[in-house]
Design a protein around this motif. Structure first.
Motif, PDB file in Angstrom:
ATOM      1  N   ALA A 264      47.159 -46.182  49.956  1.00  0.00           N
ATOM      2  CA  ALA A 264      46.064 -45.322  50.405  1.00  0.00           C
ATOM      3  C   ALA A 264      46.088 -45.162  51.927  1.00  0.00           C
ATOM      4  CB  ALA A 264      44.728 -45.884  49.947  1.00  0.00           C
ATOM      5  N   LEU A 265      46.223 -46.264  52.643  1.00  0.00           N
ATOM      6  CA  LEU A 265      46.281 -46.179  54.106  1.00  0.00           C
ATOM      7  C   LEU A 265      47.480 -45.363  54.561  1.00  0.00           C
ATOM      8  CD1 LEU A 265      45.346 -49.616  55.707  1.00  0.00           C
ATOM      9  CD2 LEU A 265      43.924 -47.604  55.368  1.00  0.00           C
ATOM     10  N   ALA A 266      48.620 -45.608  53.948  1.00  0.00           N
ATOM     11  CA  ALA A 266      49.836 -44.887  54.327  1.00  0.00           C
ATOM     12  C   ALA A 266      49.702 -43.393  54.093  1.00  0.00           C
ATOM     13  CB  ALA A 266      51.034 -45.435  53.557  1.00  0.00           C
ATOM     14  N   GLY A 267      48.857 -43.002  53.128  1.00  0.00           N
ATOM     15  CA  GLY A 267      48.662 -41.594  52.828  1.00  0.00           C
ATOM     16  C   GLY A 267      47.526 -40.951  53.599  1.00  0.00           C
ATOM     17  N   GLY A 268      46.842 -41.710  54.439  1.00  0.00           N
ATOM     18  CA  GLY A 268      45.782 -41.142  55.253  1.00  0.00           C
ATOM     19  C   GLY A 268      44.385 -41.269  54.683  1.00  0.00           C
ATOM     20  N   TRP A 269      44.211 -42.090  53.641  1.00  0.00           N
ATOM     21  CA  TRP A 269      42.888 -42.319  53.075  1.00  0.00           C
ATOM     22  C   TRP A 269      42.332 -43.650  53.567  1.00  0.00           C
ATOM     23  CZ3 TRP A 269      46.454 -39.882  49.807  1.00  0.00           C
ATOM     24  CH2 TRP A 269      46.015 -38.693  49.177  1.00  0.00           C
ATOM     25  N   ALA A 270      41.016 -43.778  53.590  1.00  0.00           N
ATOM     26  CA  ALA A 270      40.387 -45.088  53.717  1.00  0.00           C
ATOM     27  C   ALA A 270      40.419 -45.735  52.341  1.00  0.00           C
ATOM     28  CB  ALA A 270      38.959 -44.947  54.219  1.00  0.00           C
ATOM     29  N   ALA A 271      40.688 -47.014  52.312  1.00  0.00           N
ATOM     30  CA  ALA A 271      40.815 -47.750  51.057  1.00  0.00           C
ATOM     31  C   ALA A 271      39.604 -48.632  50.851  1.00  0.00           C
ATOM     32  CB  ALA A 271      42.081 -48.600  51.061  1.00  0.00           C
ATOM     33  N   LEU A 272      39.006 -48.556  49.666  1.00  0.00           N
ATOM     34  CA  LEU A 272      37.871 -49.387  49.304  1.00  0.00           C
ATOM     35  C   LEU A 272      38.263 -50.189  48.065  1.00  0.00           C
ATOM     36  CD1 LEU A 272      34.851 -50.032  49.835  1.00  0.00           C
ATOM     37  CD2 LEU A 272      34.299 -48.234  48.208  1.00  0.00           C
ATOM     38  N   SER A 273      38.269 -51.516  48.211  1.00  0.00           N
ATOM     39  CA  SER A 273      38.746 -52.387  47.120  1.00  0.00           C
ATOM     40  C   SER A 273      37.721 -53.478  46.828  1.00  0.00           C
ATOM     41  CB  SER A 273      40.073 -53.043  47.506  1.00  0.00           C
ATOM     42  OG  SER A 273      41.045 -52.083  47.846  1.00  0.00           O
ATOM     43  N   ASP A 274      37.580 -53.772  45.534  1.00  0.00           N
ATOM     44  CA  ASP A 274      36.755 -54.887  45.083  1.00  0.00           C
ATOM     45  C   ASP A 274      37.658 -56.111  45.062  1.00  0.00           C
ATOM     46  OD1 ASP A 274      35.152 -56.701  43.812  1.00  0.00           O
ATOM     47  OD2 ASP A 274      34.908 -55.564  41.964  1.00  0.00           O
ATOM     48  N   ILE A 275      37.420 -57.063  45.962  1.00  0.00           N
ATOM     49  CA  ILE A 275      38.350 -58.184  46.095  1.00  0.00           C
ATOM     50  C   ILE A 275      37.748 -59.528  45.670  1.00  0.00           C
ATOM     51  CG2 ILE A 275      39.736 -57.076  47.865  1.00  0.00           C
ATOM     52  CD1 ILE A 275      38.242 -58.777  49.950  1.00  0.00           C
ATOM     53  N   GLY A 276      36.474 -59.593  45.410  1.00  0.00           N
ATOM     54  CA  GLY A 276      35.858 -60.832  44.958  1.00  0.00           C
ATOM     55  C   GLY A 276      36.040 -61.978  45.950  1.00  0.00           C
TER      56      GLY A 276
END
Length: 278
Positions: A264-276
Protein backbone atom coordinates in the motif's frame (compact mmCIF):
# COMPACT_ATOMS: atom_id res chain seq x y z
CA UNK A 1 -6.72 17.79 0.71
CA UNK A 2 -10.26 16.87 -0.50
CA UNK A 3 -9.30 13.63 -2.30
CA UNK A 4 -7.61 12.28 0.80
CA UNK A 5 -10.48 13.32 3.05
CA UNK A 6 -13.12 11.58 0.89
CA UNK A 7 -11.12 8.40 0.48
CA UNK A 8 -10.03 8.28 4.10
CA UNK A 9 -13.51 8.66 5.51
CA UNK A 10 -14.87 6.07 3.09
CA UNK A 11 -12.67 3.28 4.33
CA UNK A 12 -11.86 4.12 7.95
CA UNK A 13 -14.16 1.50 9.47
CA UNK A 14 -11.57 -0.80 10.94
CA UNK A 15 -13.04 -1.70 14.26
CA UNK A 16 -16.54 -0.46 14.99
CA UNK A 17 -19.52 1.44 13.58
CA UNK A 18 -19.95 5.06 14.47
CA UNK A 19 -22.54 6.57 16.72
CA UNK A 20 -21.80 9.86 18.42
CA UNK A 21 -22.89 9.75 22.03
CA UNK A 22 -24.36 12.59 23.97
CA UNK A 23 -24.74 12.79 27.72
CA UNK A 24 -28.22 14.11 28.28
CA UNK A 25 -29.57 16.08 31.20
CA UNK A 26 -32.90 17.77 31.69
CA UNK A 27 -35.11 19.10 34.41
CA UNK A 28 -38.10 17.11 35.65
CA UNK A 29 -40.95 18.07 33.30
CA UNK A 30 -43.44 17.66 36.14
CA UNK A 31 -41.78 20.25 38.35
CA UNK A 32 -43.59 23.57 38.51
CA UNK A 33 -41.79 26.85 38.15
CA UNK A 34 -41.59 28.94 41.31
CA UNK A 35 -41.07 32.13 39.35
CA UNK A 36 -43.87 31.79 36.89
CA UNK A 37 -41.41 31.88 34.01
CA UNK A 38 -41.97 29.55 31.07
CA UNK A 39 -40.22 26.18 31.30
CA UNK A 40 -36.87 25.75 29.56
CA UNK A 41 -35.19 22.76 27.97
CA UNK A 42 -31.55 21.93 28.68
CA UNK A 43 -29.66 21.14 25.52
CA UNK A 44 -27.92 17.76 25.61
CA UNK A 45 -24.20 18.17 26.17
CA UNK A 46 -21.71 16.24 24.10
CA UNK A 47 -19.56 13.83 26.10
CA UNK A 48 -15.87 14.67 26.27
CA UNK A 49 -13.36 12.21 24.82
CA UNK A 50 -10.07 11.94 26.71
CA UNK A 51 -7.01 10.99 24.64
CA UNK A 52 -3.56 10.13 25.95
CA UNK A 53 -0.85 10.95 23.40
CA UNK A 54 2.63 9.44 23.43
CA UNK A 55 5.37 8.53 20.93
CA UNK A 56 8.86 7.05 20.66
CA UNK A 57 10.73 9.99 19.10
CA UNK A 58 10.56 11.90 22.36
CA UNK A 59 8.28 14.56 23.78
CA UNK A 60 10.18 17.31 21.94
CA UNK A 61 9.74 15.81 18.46
CA UNK A 62 7.90 17.53 15.63
CA UNK A 63 5.52 14.69 14.83
CA UNK A 64 3.91 14.50 18.25
CA UNK A 65 3.55 18.27 18.32
CA UNK A 66 1.67 18.27 15.00
CA UNK A 67 -0.58 15.47 16.25
CA UNK A 68 -1.40 17.15 19.55
CA UNK A 69 -2.32 20.42 17.88
CA UNK A 70 -4.68 18.59 15.50
CA UNK A 71 -6.33 16.63 18.31
CA UNK A 72 -6.75 19.72 20.48
CA UNK A 73 -8.69 21.35 17.66
CA UNK A 74 -11.33 18.61 17.86
CA UNK A 75 -14.50 19.58 19.74
CA UNK A 76 -15.27 18.00 23.11
CA UNK A 77 -11.81 16.44 23.30
CA UNK A 78 -9.28 16.51 26.12
CA UNK A 79 -5.67 15.76 25.19
CA UNK A 80 -3.06 14.66 27.73
CA UNK A 81 0.57 14.10 26.71
CA UNK A 82 3.05 11.71 28.35
CA UNK A 83 6.02 10.75 26.19
CA UNK A 84 9.65 9.69 26.56
CA UNK A 85 12.04 12.42 27.62
CA UNK A 86 14.48 11.30 24.91
CA UNK A 87 14.29 9.53 21.54
CA UNK A 88 13.49 5.86 22.14
CA UNK A 89 13.01 4.64 18.56
CA UNK A 90 13.27 0.91 17.99
CA UNK A 91 12.66 -0.09 21.61
CA UNK A 92 9.45 -2.01 20.94
CA UNK A 93 7.40 -2.73 24.04
CA UNK A 94 10.25 -2.61 26.55
CA UNK A 95 9.56 -1.25 30.03
CA UNK A 96 11.77 -0.17 32.92
CA UNK A 97 11.85 -2.54 35.91
CA UNK A 98 10.37 -0.75 38.89
CA UNK A 99 8.77 1.92 36.72
CA UNK A 100 9.98 5.25 35.34
CA UNK A 101 10.06 8.75 36.75
CA UNK A 102 8.35 11.71 35.10
CA UNK A 103 8.66 15.48 35.10
CA UNK A 104 6.58 18.33 33.63
CA UNK A 105 7.83 19.81 30.37
CA UNK A 106 6.66 21.69 27.28
CA UNK A 107 6.49 20.62 23.65
CA UNK A 108 7.79 22.45 20.58
CA UNK A 109 4.68 24.60 20.40
CA UNK A 110 4.74 25.31 24.12
CA UNK A 111 1.97 22.86 25.05
CA UNK A 112 2.17 21.30 28.49
CA UNK A 113 3.31 17.67 28.62
CA UNK A 114 5.01 15.11 30.83
CA UNK A 115 8.47 13.76 30.02
CA UNK A 116 8.93 10.17 31.17
CA UNK A 117 12.48 8.96 31.80
CA UNK A 118 12.02 5.61 30.11
CA UNK A 119 10.66 3.79 27.09
CA UNK A 120 7.47 4.57 25.12
CA UNK A 121 5.57 1.79 26.91
CA UNK A 122 6.78 3.24 30.22
CA UNK A 123 4.98 6.48 29.35
CA UNK A 124 1.69 4.63 28.95
CA UNK A 125 2.19 2.54 32.09
CA UNK A 126 3.08 5.66 34.11
CA UNK A 127 -0.04 7.46 32.89
CA UNK A 128 -2.43 4.55 33.44
CA UNK A 129 -1.00 3.76 36.88
CA UNK A 130 -2.13 7.12 38.22
CA UNK A 131 0.17 9.59 36.50
CA UNK A 132 -2.82 11.32 34.93
CA UNK A 133 -6.05 12.08 36.81
CA UNK A 134 -8.45 10.11 34.61
CA UNK A 135 -8.40 7.00 32.46
CA UNK A 136 -8.35 7.88 28.75
CA UNK A 137 -10.75 6.29 26.30
CA UNK A 138 -8.02 6.22 23.62
CA UNK A 139 -4.24 6.24 23.35
CA UNK A 140 -2.69 7.70 20.20
CA UNK A 141 1.01 7.04 19.67
CA UNK A 142 2.93 9.14 17.14
CA UNK A 143 3.29 10.74 14.74
CA UNK A 144 6.45 8.71 14.25
CA UNK A 145 9.23 9.94 11.98
CA UNK A 146 9.49 6.87 9.76
CA UNK A 147 6.81 4.39 8.77
CA UNK A 148 6.21 1.32 10.94
CA UNK A 149 5.03 -1.35 8.51
CA UNK A 150 5.73 -5.02 7.87
CA UNK A 151 8.45 -6.54 9.98
CA UNK A 152 9.30 -3.12 11.44
CA UNK A 153 6.11 -3.23 13.50
CA UNK A 154 7.62 -5.58 16.08
CA UNK A 155 10.58 -3.22 16.64
CA UNK A 156 8.59 -0.03 16.85
CA UNK A 157 8.41 1.88 20.10
CA UNK A 158 5.43 3.74 18.64
CA UNK A 159 3.58 0.45 18.30
CA UNK A 160 4.97 -0.81 21.62
CA UNK A 161 3.34 2.10 23.43
CA UNK A 162 0.03 1.50 21.64
CA UNK A 163 0.11 -2.18 22.54
CA UNK A 164 0.88 -1.37 26.18
CA UNK A 165 -2.38 0.58 26.27
CA UNK A 166 -4.33 -2.16 24.49
CA UNK A 167 -3.07 -4.80 26.92
CA UNK A 168 -4.77 -2.80 29.66
CA UNK A 169 -8.05 -2.47 27.82
CA UNK A 170 -7.52 0.97 26.23
CA UNK A 171 -8.00 1.12 22.42
CA UNK A 172 -4.97 2.53 20.63
CA UNK A 173 -3.99 4.12 17.33
CA UNK A 174 -0.35 4.13 16.21
CA UNK A 175 0.44 6.79 13.58
CA UNK A 176 3.57 7.10 11.42
CA UNK A 177 4.78 9.07 8.40
CA UNK A 178 8.04 9.51 6.49
CA UNK A 179 11.28 10.52 8.16
CA UNK A 180 11.20 14.26 8.90
CA UNK A 181 8.32 14.59 6.43
CA UNK A 182 6.51 17.74 7.51
CA UNK A 183 3.83 17.36 4.83
CA UNK A 184 3.42 13.72 5.82
CA UNK A 185 2.95 14.69 9.47
CA UNK A 186 0.13 17.04 8.49
CA UNK A 187 -1.54 14.33 6.39
CA UNK A 188 -1.14 11.74 9.13
CA UNK A 189 -2.67 14.11 11.69
CA UNK A 190 -5.65 14.71 9.41
CA UNK A 191 -6.19 10.98 8.98
CA UNK A 192 -5.82 10.36 12.72
CA UNK A 193 -8.56 12.93 13.36
CA UNK A 194 -10.75 11.25 10.73
CA UNK A 195 -10.23 7.84 12.37
CA UNK A 196 -11.18 9.22 15.77
CA UNK A 197 -14.27 10.91 14.34
CA UNK A 198 -15.25 7.60 12.75
CA UNK A 199 -14.89 5.69 16.01
CA UNK A 200 -15.83 8.35 18.54
CA UNK A 201 -19.14 6.77 19.51
CA UNK A 202 -17.61 3.35 20.14
CA UNK A 203 -14.76 4.92 22.13
CA UNK A 204 -17.18 6.85 24.33
CA UNK A 205 -19.60 4.00 24.99
CA UNK A 206 -16.76 1.64 25.92
CA UNK A 207 -17.52 -0.99 23.29
CA UNK A 208 -13.90 -0.89 22.10
CA UNK A 209 -12.49 -1.18 25.62
CA UNK A 210 -12.03 -4.94 25.54
CA UNK A 211 -9.04 -6.72 27.09
CA UNK A 212 -6.94 -6.72 25.09
CA UNK A 213 -8.30 -3.74 23.19
CA UNK A 214 -7.78 -3.24 19.44
CA UNK A 215 -4.71 -1.56 17.99
CA UNK A 216 -4.92 0.24 14.65
CA UNK A 217 -1.69 1.00 12.82
CA UNK A 218 -1.85 3.95 10.39
CA UNK A 219 1.08 4.69 8.07
CA UNK A 220 1.27 7.51 5.54
CA UNK A 221 3.62 7.38 2.52
CA UNK A 222 5.91 10.20 1.52
CA UNK A 223 4.93 11.55 -1.89
CA UNK A 224 7.57 12.87 -4.28
CA UNK A 225 4.70 14.02 -6.53
CA UNK A 226 0.93 14.02 -6.33
CA UNK A 227 -1.14 13.39 -3.20
CA UNK A 228 -1.73 10.35 -1.04
CA UNK A 229 -4.32 8.26 -2.90
CA UNK A 230 -6.41 7.61 0.20
CA UNK A 231 -6.50 5.00 2.94
CA UNK A 232 -6.56 1.26 2.41
CA UNK A 233 -7.47 -1.20 5.13
CA UNK A 234 -4.89 -3.95 4.63
CA UNK A 235 -3.21 -6.66 6.70
CA UNK A 236 0.29 -6.10 8.02
CA UNK A 237 3.02 -7.95 6.15
CA UNK A 238 5.50 -10.17 7.98
CA UNK A 239 8.29 -8.95 5.68
CA UNK A 240 10.30 -5.74 5.87
CA UNK A 241 9.39 -3.10 3.28
CA UNK A 242 11.54 -3.08 0.16
CA UNK A 243 11.90 0.68 0.49
CA UNK A 244 10.47 3.57 2.46
CA UNK A 245 11.64 6.24 0.04
CA UNK A 246 9.11 8.76 -1.26
CA UNK A 247 6.92 7.52 -4.09
CA UNK A 248 5.14 9.18 -6.99
CA UNK A 249 1.61 9.28 -5.62
CA UNK A 250 0.37 10.81 -8.87
CA UNK A 251 1.49 7.93 -11.07
CA UNK A 252 -1.13 5.62 -12.61
CA UNK A 253 -2.61 3.29 -10.03
CA UNK A 254 -1.29 -0.28 -9.94
CA UNK A 255 -3.53 -2.72 -11.83
CA UNK A 256 -4.41 -4.56 -8.61
CA UNK A 257 -4.99 -3.27 -5.13
CA UNK A 258 -2.11 -3.78 -2.69
CA UNK A 259 -2.30 -6.94 -0.60
CA UNK A 260 -0.59 -5.61 2.53
CA UNK A 261 0.78 -2.52 4.26
CA UNK A 262 4.15 -2.63 2.49
CA UNK A 263 2.50 -2.70 -0.94
CA UNK A 264 0.00 0.00 0.00
CA UNK A 265 2.75 2.47 0.91
CA UNK A 266 4.73 1.61 -2.21
CA UNK A 267 1.63 2.33 -4.29
CA UNK A 268 0.97 5.72 -2.73
CA UNK A 269 -1.80 4.79 -0.28
CA UNK A 270 -1.91 5.24 3.48
CA UNK A 271 -2.10 1.83 5.11
CA UNK A 272 -4.45 1.06 8.00
CA UNK A 273 -3.91 -2.31 9.68
CA UNK A 274 -5.42 -4.09 12.67
CA UNK A 275 -2.33 -5.39 14.46
CA UNK A 276 -3.57 -6.29 17.95
CA UNK A 277 -1.17 -6.71 20.85
CA UNK A 278 1.19 -9.00 18.94
Amino acid sequence: MPTLRRAGLAVLALLAPMGVLAACSSDDDSASSTTGASSTTTTAAAEELTILVTNDDGVGAQGIDVLVQALQAMPETKVVVAAPAENQSGTGGRTTPGGATATPTTMLSGEQATAVAGFPADSVVWALDGGIPETPQLVVSGINSGQNVGAFIQLSGTVGAARAAASRGIPALAVSAGVNDTAGFDEAAELAVAWIDEHRGALLDGSMATTPAPVANLNVPGCSAGEVRGVLEVPASADPPASLEKVDCGAPEPPTKPADDNAALAGGWAALSDIGVG
